[in-house]
Structures are given as structure tokens and as C-alpha cells.
Design a protein around this motif. Structure first.
Motif, PDB file in Angstrom:
ATOM      1  N   UNK A  88      55.259  70.359 -74.538  1.00  0.00           N
ATOM      2  CA  UNK A  88      55.852  70.592 -73.220  1.00  0.00           C
ATOM      3  C   UNK A  88      56.700  71.870 -73.245  1.00  0.00           C
ATOM      4  N   UNK A  89      57.522  72.010 -74.267  1.00  0.00           N
ATOM      5  CA  UNK A  89      58.400  73.191 -74.358  1.00  0.00           C
ATOM      6  C   UNK A  89      57.576  74.474 -74.466  1.00  0.00           C
ATOM      7  N   UNK A  90      56.469  74.411 -75.205  1.00  0.00           N
ATOM      8  CA  UNK A  90      55.604  75.589 -75.350  1.00  0.00           C
ATOM      9  C   UNK A  90      54.975  75.959 -74.004  1.00  0.00           C
ATOM     10  N   UNK A  91      54.427  74.967 -73.315  1.00  0.00           N
ATOM     11  CA  UNK A  91      53.768  75.240 -72.021  1.00  0.00           C
ATOM     12  C   UNK A  91      54.786  75.675 -70.967  1.00  0.00           C
ATOM     13  N   UNK A  92      55.955  75.074 -71.033  1.00  0.00           N
ATOM     14  CA  UNK A  92      56.999  75.403 -70.044  1.00  0.00           C
ATOM     15  C   UNK A  92      57.412  76.875 -70.169  1.00  0.00           C
ATOM     16  N   UNK A  93      57.605  77.303 -71.425  1.00  0.00           N
ATOM     17  CA  UNK A  93      58.043  78.684 -71.647  1.00  0.00           C
ATOM     18  C   UNK A  93      56.896  79.671 -71.410  1.00  0.00           C
ATOM     19  N   UNK A  94      55.661  79.234 -71.713  1.00  0.00           N
ATOM     20  CA  UNK A  94      54.513  80.154 -71.650  1.00  0.00           C
ATOM     21  C   UNK A  94      53.322  79.522 -70.934  1.00  0.00           C
ATOM     22  N   UNK A  95      53.334  79.562 -69.609  1.00  0.00           N
ATOM     23  CA  UNK A  95      52.227  78.975 -68.838  1.00  0.00           C
ATOM     24  C   UNK A  95      50.862  79.582 -69.182  1.00  0.00           C
ATOM     25  N   UNK A  96      50.841  80.821 -69.695  1.00  0.00           N
ATOM     26  CA  UNK A  96      49.541  81.406 -70.072  1.00  0.00           C
ATOM     27  C   UNK A  96      48.907  80.653 -71.237  1.00  0.00           C
ATOM     28  N   UNK A  97      49.743  79.981 -72.056  1.00  0.00           N
ATOM     29  CA  UNK A  97      49.178  79.156 -73.135  1.00  0.00           C
ATOM     30  C   UNK A  97      48.565  77.896 -72.519  1.00  0.00           C
ATOM     31  N   UNK A  98      49.294  77.255 -71.644  1.00  0.00           N
ATOM     32  CA  UNK A  98      48.740  76.070 -70.955  1.00  0.00           C
ATOM     33  C   UNK A  98      47.396  76.405 -70.299  1.00  0.00           C
ATOM     34  N   UNK A  99      47.330  77.602 -69.714  1.00  0.00           N
ATOM     35  CA  UNK A  99      46.137  78.003 -68.961  1.00  0.00           C
ATOM     36  C   UNK A  99      44.893  78.146 -69.838  1.00  0.00           C
ATOM     37  N   UNK A 100      45.082  78.224 -71.158  1.00  0.00           N
ATOM     38  CA  UNK A 100      43.932  78.319 -72.070  1.00  0.00           C
ATOM     39  C   UNK A 100      43.297  76.961 -72.346  1.00  0.00           C
ATOM     40  N   UNK A 101      44.020  75.906 -72.020  1.00  0.00           N
ATOM     41  CA  UNK A 101      43.511  74.560 -72.306  1.00  0.00           C
ATOM     42  C   UNK A 101      42.697  74.053 -71.124  1.00  0.00           C
ATOM     43  N   UNK A 102      41.384  73.859 -71.328  1.00  0.00           N
ATOM     44  CA  UNK A 102      40.516  73.447 -70.223  1.00  0.00           C
ATOM     45  C   UNK A 102      41.030  72.198 -69.494  1.00  0.00           C
ATOM     46  N   UNK A 103      41.599  71.278 -70.243  1.00  0.00           N
ATOM     47  CA  UNK A 103      42.078  70.035 -69.624  1.00  0.00           C
ATOM     48  C   UNK A 103      43.343  70.222 -68.788  1.00  0.00           C
ATOM     49  N   UNK A 104      44.073  71.287 -69.046  1.00  0.00           N
ATOM     50  CA  UNK A 104      45.401  71.415 -68.428  1.00  0.00           C
ATOM     51  C   UNK A 104      45.554  72.613 -67.497  1.00  0.00           C
ATOM     52  N   UNK A 105      44.571  73.497 -67.509  1.00  0.00           N
ATOM     53  CA  UNK A 105      44.693  74.705 -66.688  1.00  0.00           C
ATOM     54  C   UNK A 105      44.858  74.347 -65.210  1.00  0.00           C
ATOM     55  N   UNK A 106      45.825  75.007 -64.586  1.00  0.00           N
ATOM     56  CA  UNK A 106      46.036  74.819 -63.152  1.00  0.00           C
ATOM     57  C   UNK A 106      46.750  73.537 -62.767  1.00  0.00           C
TER      58      UNK A 106
END
Ligand code: HEM
Length: 143
Positions: free
Chosen positions: A25-43
Motif C-alpha cells: 500500500x505504501x509503495x503504491x500510494x507514493x508511486x501510482x506509476x508502480x500500481x499502474x504496472x500491475x494488470x490487476x490493479x491498474x486504474x
């Protein structure tokens, strides 16, 4: 890492290694571009996926990988195993189009998390950075 350094690292890591969901959560919160690489979580809205089984599964995969490497550290005999594991990680993240800049973002986020959820001093910080320098040299050679 020396055996003593590995002890410092393992002790620090033991304080956060069961906080898989909070770490991702902390990683995705700080860096949404990382979250966006995960097919299940993008958008998707981060707070709404945080409690899902998929989120827990991915968080556990990532954090368990780190735990495996942390546990192998500190013994010369384990260096080849670490090299193999981390090279594979570099290769399969290259295939996913993950950049060095994104790995650096990941490093910043997880270091921020660790430094605020363990008793952090100069000694811990130095070992932590040495460990990350070591694995990142292997990963970056593959990206
Ligand atoms: C999958 C670890 C950094 C994106 C995985 C997996 C592990 C892992 C263990 C699941 C096993 C696999 O499929 O290979 C790590 C570690 C990292 C890191 C230890 C840092 C040291 C990153 C970064 C990004 C990223 C910076 C993106 C910017 C992904 C994606 C997947 C993945 C997209 C696949 C997810 C899926 O299967 O749907 N990572 N990762 N990882 N990682 Fe990473």
C-alpha cells in the motif's frame, strides 16, 4: 553482507515482514506509476483494493521474495543462490517493462516504510543501503 550485518538486517526486516499489505500500500500510494504496472490493479482506487484477496496475494509474493533473500544473506555459501534469485527477478521485471527509475521509486518507498516502522539508526540504515546496493546491482544489470 557479513554475518553481523545480516543479523542487523534480519532483525530490522523481522519488524515489518508480516506487514505485507501495508508495505505494498505504501509503495503504491507514493508511486501510482508502480500500481499502474500491475494488470490487476491498474486504474483502480487504491483504498478500495487494499482489502482484497488479490492485493494480499501480490503483497505476500513480493514481500516473501524479499524475506527469502534477507534470510539467505550473511553467508558466503548462499551468494550463488542470491545471484540466481535476484537475476531472475531482474529478467522477469524487464519482461514486464519495469524501469530502473521505478525500481528506485520502490527502493525509496520501502526504505521510508522500514525507517518509520523499525528502530532505525545509522547502523541499520548503512546495512539496509548496502543490502539494497548489492541486489540492485544484480537487478540493474538485467534491466
Ligand atoms: C510481480 C517482486 C519491484 C511490477 C512480482 C512478483 C514478485 C515481485 C515476487 C511475483 C512473482 C513473479 O511473477 O515474478 C518484486 C520485488 C521488487 C519488485 C522484490 C523490488 C525489489 C517491482 C516494481 C514494479 C513491479 C518497481 C513496477 C513498477 C511487478 C508486476 C508484477 C510483479 C507488474 C506482475 C504482477 C502480476 O502477475 O499480475 N514482483 N517486485 N515490481 N512485479 Fe514486482
Amino acid at each position: 553482507l557479513t554475518a553481523d550485518q545480516a543479523g542487523v538486517l534480519q532483525s530490522a526486516w523481522s519488524n515489518i515482514k508480516n506487514s505485507e499489505v501495508d508495505i505494498l500500500y505504501a509503495v503504491f500510494k507514493a508511486y501510482p506509476d508502480i500500481q499502474a504496472k500491475f494488470p490487476k490493479f491498474v486504474g483502480k482506487d487504491l483504498d478500495s483494493i487494499k482489502g482484497s484477496a488479490d492485493f494480499a496475494l501480490h503483497a505476500t509474493r513480493i514481500v516473501s521474495f524479499i524475506t527469502e533473500v534477507v534470510n539467505l544473506s550473511g553467508s558466503e555459501a548462499n551468494v550463488p543462490a542470491i545471484q540466481t534469485l535476484v537475476s531472475e527477478l531482474g529478467n522477469n521485471h524487464k519482461s514486464r517493462g519495469v524501469s530502473k527509475a521505478q525500481f528506485n521509486e520502490f527502493r525509496t518507498a520501502i526504505t521510508e516504510y522500514a525507517s518509520t516502522h523499525t528502530s532505525w539508526g545509522d547502523n541499520v540504515a548503512a546495512v539496509w543501503n548496502q543490502a539494497l546496493d548489492n541486489v540492485y546491482a544484480i537487478i540493474f544489470a538485467k534491466l
